[in-house]
Design a protein around this motif. Structure first.
Motif, PDB file in Angstrom:
ATOM      1  N   GLY A  70      -4.990  -1.334   8.045  1.00 47.47           N
ATOM      2  CA  GLY A  70      -5.834  -0.528   7.165  1.00 47.47           C
ATOM      3  C   GLY A  70      -7.243  -1.111   7.074  1.00 47.47           C
ATOM      4  O   GLY A  70      -7.395  -2.319   6.916  1.00 47.47           O
ATOM      5  N   MET A 102      -6.292 -11.696   4.156  1.00 50.44           N
ATOM      6  CA  MET A 102      -4.842 -11.882   4.287  1.00 50.44           C
ATOM      7  C   MET A 102      -4.139 -11.240   3.078  1.00 50.44           C
ATOM      8  O   MET A 102      -3.092 -10.615   3.211  1.00 50.44           O
ATOM      9  CB  MET A 102      -4.529 -13.374   4.351  1.00 50.44           C
ATOM     10  CG  MET A 102      -3.073 -13.709   4.438  1.00 50.44           C
ATOM     11  SD  MET A 102      -2.789 -15.456   4.758  1.00 50.44           S
ATOM     12  CE  MET A 102      -3.280 -16.184   3.205  1.00 50.44           C
ATOM     13  N   ALA A 103      -4.713 -11.427   1.906  1.00 46.40           N
ATOM     14  CA  ALA A 103      -4.173 -10.828   0.680  1.00 46.40           C
ATOM     15  C   ALA A 103      -5.374 -10.394  -0.151  1.00 46.40           C
ATOM     16  O   ALA A 103      -5.922 -11.175  -0.917  1.00 46.40           O
ATOM     17  CB  ALA A 103      -3.317 -11.828  -0.068  1.00 46.40           C
ATOM     18  N   CYS A 104      -5.750  -9.132   0.011  1.00 44.78           N
ATOM     19  CA  CYS A 104      -7.001  -8.648  -0.589  1.00 44.78           C
ATOM     20  C   CYS A 104      -6.927  -8.627  -2.126  1.00 44.78           C
ATOM     21  O   CYS A 104      -6.038  -7.979  -2.693  1.00 44.78           O
ATOM     22  CB  CYS A 104      -7.280  -7.250  -0.057  1.00 44.78           C
ATOM     23  SG  CYS A 104      -8.721  -6.500  -0.790  1.00 44.78           S
ATOM     24  N   GLY A 109      -3.311  -7.437  -3.138  1.00 44.43           N
ATOM     25  CA  GLY A 109      -2.727  -8.419  -2.219  1.00 44.43           C
ATOM     26  C   GLY A 109      -2.417  -7.872  -0.836  1.00 44.43           C
ATOM     27  O   GLY A 109      -1.693  -8.503  -0.056  1.00 44.43           O
ATOM     28  N   GLU A 110      -2.949  -6.696  -0.528  1.00 45.77           N
ATOM     29  CA  GLU A 110      -2.686  -6.093   0.785  1.00 45.77           C
ATOM     30  C   GLU A 110      -3.462  -6.822   1.897  1.00 45.77           C
ATOM     31  O   GLU A 110      -4.541  -7.352   1.661  1.00 45.77           O
ATOM     32  CB  GLU A 110      -3.112  -4.623   0.741  1.00 45.77           C
ATOM     33  CG  GLU A 110      -2.715  -3.856   1.979  1.00 45.77           C
ATOM     34  CD  GLU A 110      -2.920  -2.366   1.813  1.00 45.77           C
ATOM     35  OE1 GLU A 110      -2.697  -1.837   0.706  1.00 45.77           O
ATOM     36  OE2 GLU A 110      -3.303  -1.736   2.803  1.00 45.77           O
ATOM     37  N   THR A 111      -2.902  -6.829   3.080  1.00 45.48           N
ATOM     38  CA  THR A 111      -3.605  -7.376   4.237  1.00 45.48           C
ATOM     39  C   THR A 111      -4.506  -6.267   4.787  1.00 45.48           C
ATOM     40  O   THR A 111      -4.004  -5.224   5.217  1.00 45.48           O
ATOM     41  CB  THR A 111      -2.608  -7.824   5.324  1.00 45.48           C
ATOM     42  OG1 THR A 111      -1.713  -8.770   4.737  1.00 45.48           O
ATOM     43  CG2 THR A 111      -3.307  -8.436   6.511  1.00 45.48           C
TER      44      THR A 111
ATOM     45  N   HIS B 243      -1.372   2.616   1.088  1.00 41.39           N
ATOM     46  CA  HIS B 243      -2.230   1.834   0.186  1.00 41.39           C
ATOM     47  C   HIS B 243      -2.114   2.357  -1.254  1.00 41.39           C
ATOM     48  O   HIS B 243      -3.131   2.615  -1.909  1.00 41.39           O
ATOM     49  CB  HIS B 243      -3.702   1.891   0.618  1.00 41.39           C
ATOM     50  CG  HIS B 243      -3.910   1.781   2.093  1.00 41.39           C
ATOM     51  ND1 HIS B 243      -3.801   0.594   2.766  1.00 41.39           N
ATOM     52  CD2 HIS B 243      -4.211   2.711   3.038  1.00 41.39           C
ATOM     53  CE1 HIS B 243      -4.030   0.794   4.055  1.00 41.39           C
ATOM     54  NE2 HIS B 243      -4.278   2.073   4.242  1.00 41.39           N
ATOM     55  N   ARG B 315       3.849  -7.506  -4.361  1.00 42.17           N
ATOM     56  CA  ARG B 315       4.347  -7.710  -2.985  1.00 42.17           C
ATOM     57  C   ARG B 315       5.755  -8.299  -3.018  1.00 42.17           C
ATOM     58  O   ARG B 315       6.636  -7.860  -2.306  1.00 42.17           O
ATOM     59  CB  ARG B 315       3.424  -8.638  -2.195  1.00 42.17           C
ATOM     60  CG  ARG B 315       1.992  -8.181  -2.081  1.00 42.17           C
ATOM     61  CD  ARG B 315       1.814  -7.016  -1.160  1.00 42.17           C
ATOM     62  NE  ARG B 315       0.708  -6.187  -1.653  1.00 42.17           N
ATOM     63  CZ  ARG B 315       0.412  -4.978  -1.216  1.00 42.17           C
ATOM     64  NH1 ARG B 315       1.110  -4.439  -0.264  1.00 42.17           N
ATOM     65  NH2 ARG B 315      -0.574  -4.303  -1.726  1.00 42.17           N
TER      66      ARG B 315
END
Lengths: 162, 500
Positions: A70, A102-104, A109-111, B243, B315
């Motif tokens: 993404g 790596m962890a936005c 925390g999405e890559t 997302h 997560r």
């Protein structure tokens, strides 16, 4: 004196990622996340799936053949997209410079990659999926056999007394 | 041990033929989807698969007949044979799509779908036709309820009084006295959830920024993948593609519901809503989720990978519940498990995958009921040890109704749990022997055998064929809970060594 001259050269060779953008495969990013985290990178890949407009920006999915990731970008830097990759089209190829996370912290925390610059390097095109005559022939043969088997089945069934 | 006679083969062929016809009829749904979107090559693929199913299925109906009553042995053999044949035939349209490296890869994905595992070998998933996506997710949805349950639902002639077939598919609880009514109730429950789940997901995906048509299709597929605890998704990024925390929450609720026992759903809906508070499976599930969550969150805290506690929870908890319900939906990349999460979190995920969901549900693994019963038996043994010898104990547990815990029941449960452990070990060993690192081999082996489908990256089209075959077997054995396969091996043994 000589060693002083070599220090910059040694530094450039040993440093795995510099802060200067360099084109990289997404698979490499995913496999070496910790090394690239927070660094500026450059990727090139196809826009696939959907362009999802959100508050404050747009999500793109970039597929470079090795992996898909993404990319978050402000609306004003997105060039015109003619084709989005899917079953019926090959999407436009974009070159994207941005920061890899790596962890936005902004996106739970999405890559992801936060784009700084996006260029369209190649326009996509429609994909056609013509059926070869050989395949049509086999499909028709099998269909005829199905009809024949069904007829045989009903005939056998009619012979059995109720 | 007697050699099977012609009547045995004939009966197996007859019922397997009916199942194959059922698979052919299912292919009409993706064919219709492809027609709607003008994907004519995909229509041709599905019509070819449909024709093959009908030629084989009707051929078997012509040349065989139900010459024997279905006993336990035959029922189990029919169940395992039907699953195998359905996989081989179901793989035909997938393979014809040209998105698989080999026919074996297509069989792998189809078995992964039927068994609701979710490991995939499909290439170029982002360019897949709507028809093939519909087929992949439909396989998962149907496999979750059970291929034989489908046949029973439509009350295919000759399927009455075939409880052993139903049990052979890894479901052993009758919701109603009649097995056909039980199968229908399972489908009513699944379809009701499908309506609700798809409705909410459509709006959530639309809000995420996709068109109405794609929102509907994706919501349907996401529901099928999550409810069946299969974990298939239409895009290669899995749940990361969207997302959206809202979509994550909805799918999480769906796969938790899907991992619960159908008998529990039925009881809560129709008889006693309070059952959900007393049921041993729910108690066991809650305890193991809390324990494994503690592992995962502690590990994530120590690794410091996520910037905030909230993102760590988002997560960590999602992956953990996805693992525990054996779903396999992911919001992280596979390489993260071993590379970034640290050993404690990794262990939590492994334990959760191994335990799995509820019995008589769409989930895999040991099952919560068995873990609860083993724990209850352990407590009883300790009580016996510390009590006077003359004391008499009757251990009970509550699952739908109060039940007495007998040694025979515990032995049966232990046999299945030990079989799972053996399968996990064997799947791991083969991958290690092929040169993969131990931690990756353990992760992927347990994931395949418990029908979870989370991957650390080992499963790929380039992995050796031996591992593909072992994982296909592991998924099959894990889904059918061994009994049907033991019966099949026994049957093959009788063919070879049996007396006339």
């Amino acid at each position: 004196m000589a060693i002083c001259l070599f220090i910059p050269v040694i530094w450039m060779c040993c440093c795995p990622v510099s802060t200067v953008a360099k084109e990289i495969k997404l698979k490499q990013l995913v496999e070496r996340m910790k090394i690239f985290d927070g660094n500026q990178i450059e990727i090139k890949g196809e826009v696939a799936g959907d362009i999802m407009k959100r508050k404050g920006g747009i999500w793109l999915s970039i597929d470079d053949g090795s992996e898909t990731m993404g990319v978050w970008c402000p609306k004003d830097i997105l060039p015109k997209i003619s084709f989005i990759g899917g079953y019926k089209s090959r999407g436009d190829i974009l070159r994207i410079r941005g920061i890899f996370n790596m962890a936005c912290p902004l996106h739970g925390g999405e890559t992801d990659i936060h784009a700084i610059e996006i260029f369209r390097v190649q326009e996509g095109y429609p994909l056609h999926h013509p059926a070869s005559p050989e395949r049509i022939k086999w499909a028709l043969i099998l269909l005829a056999l199905t009809v024949f088997t069904a007829a045989a089945y009903w005939w056998k069934k009619s012979l059995i007394p109720k | 041990m007697f050699k099977p006679i012609r009547a045995d083969y004939s009966t197996i062929g007859f019922y397997s033929g009916k199942i194959v016809i059922g698979i052919g009829l299912l292919m009409l749904i993706p064919a219709f989807t492809s027609c709607l979107f003008g994907e004519w090559l995909a229509v041709l693929d599905f019509m070819t698969g449909f024709s093959l199913c009908f030629i084989i299925g009707l051929g078997l109906q012509i040349f065989t007949s139900p010459q024997k009553e279905i006993n336990w042995m035959l029922g189990m053999v029919i169940a395992s044979v039907s699953w195998f044949v359905s996989t081989c035939i179901g793989a035909v349209p997938s393979w014809l799509s040209g998105q698989y490296g080999s026919y074996l890869d297509a069989c792998f994905d189809v078995m992964s779908g039927y068994t609701t595992t979710g490991l995939i070998l499909i290439q170029n998933l982002n360019h897949t036709s709507n028809g093939l996506n519909m087929w992949r997710h439909l396989l998962s949805y149907v496999g979750g309820q059970g291929i034989i349950v489908v046949a029973l639902t439509f009350s295919m002639k000759g399927f009455a009084n075939t409880y052993s077939l139903y049990v052979g598919e890894g479901k052993d609880e009758r919701l109603l006295p009649n097995v056909i009514h039980t199968a229908r109730i399972i489908w009513i429950i699944s379809l009701a959830y499908m309506g609700i789940g798809t409705f909410f997901l459509t709006f959530a995906i639309r809000l995420a920024g996709m068109s109405w048509t794609r929102s509907f299709l994706h919501s349907l597929w996401l529901f099928m993948g999550a409810w069946s605890t299969g974990g298939f998704t239409p895009m290669s990024q899995n749940l990361m593609y969207y997302h959206s925390s809202v979509i994550e929450i909805i799918t999480l609720v769906i796969f938790v519901a899907g991992s619960l026992n159908f008998a529990l759903h039925f009881t809560v809906w129709h008889i006693n809503p309070k059952e959900i508070l007393d049921n041993l499976e729910i108690v066991s599930f809650t305890c193991t989720v809390l324990i494994t969550s503690a592992f995962v969150l502690l590990g994530l805290e120590r690794s410091g990978i996520y910037p905030t506690v909230l993102s760590s929870w988002r997560r960590g908890f999602y992956q953990l519940v996805s693992a525990h319900t054996t779903t396999g939906n992911m919001t992280i990349y596979g390489t993260t498990w071993i590379g970034n999460w640290g050993f404690i979190s990794y262990s939590g995920i492994i334990i959760a995958m191994a335990i799995g969901g509820s019995a008589c549900s769409t989930a895999g693994g040991f099952k919560n009921l068995r873990i609860g019963v083993i724990f209850a038996a352990l407590v009883e043994d300790i009580r016996r040890l510390i009590s006077p010898e003359s004391s008499v104990f009757v251990q009970r547990f509550h699952h739908i109704k109060d039940q007495v815990l007998t040694d025979k029941y515990i032995r049966m449960i232990m046999l299945i749990v030990l079989s799972y452990i053996g399968l996990y070990a064997a799947s791991t060993f083969i991958a290690v022997a092929e040169g993969y690192p131990f931690l990756e081999a353990v992760f992927e082996g347990i994931s395949a055998a418990s029908n979870t489908g989370l991957t650390c990256g080992l499963t790929s089209p380039s992995m050796p064929s031996l591992i593909k075959i072992v994982y296909i077997f592991a998924m099959w054995a894990g889904r059918l809970e061994f009994m049907a396969l033991f019966a099949l091996f026994g049957f093959i043994g009788c063919i070879i060594w049996g007396r006339k």
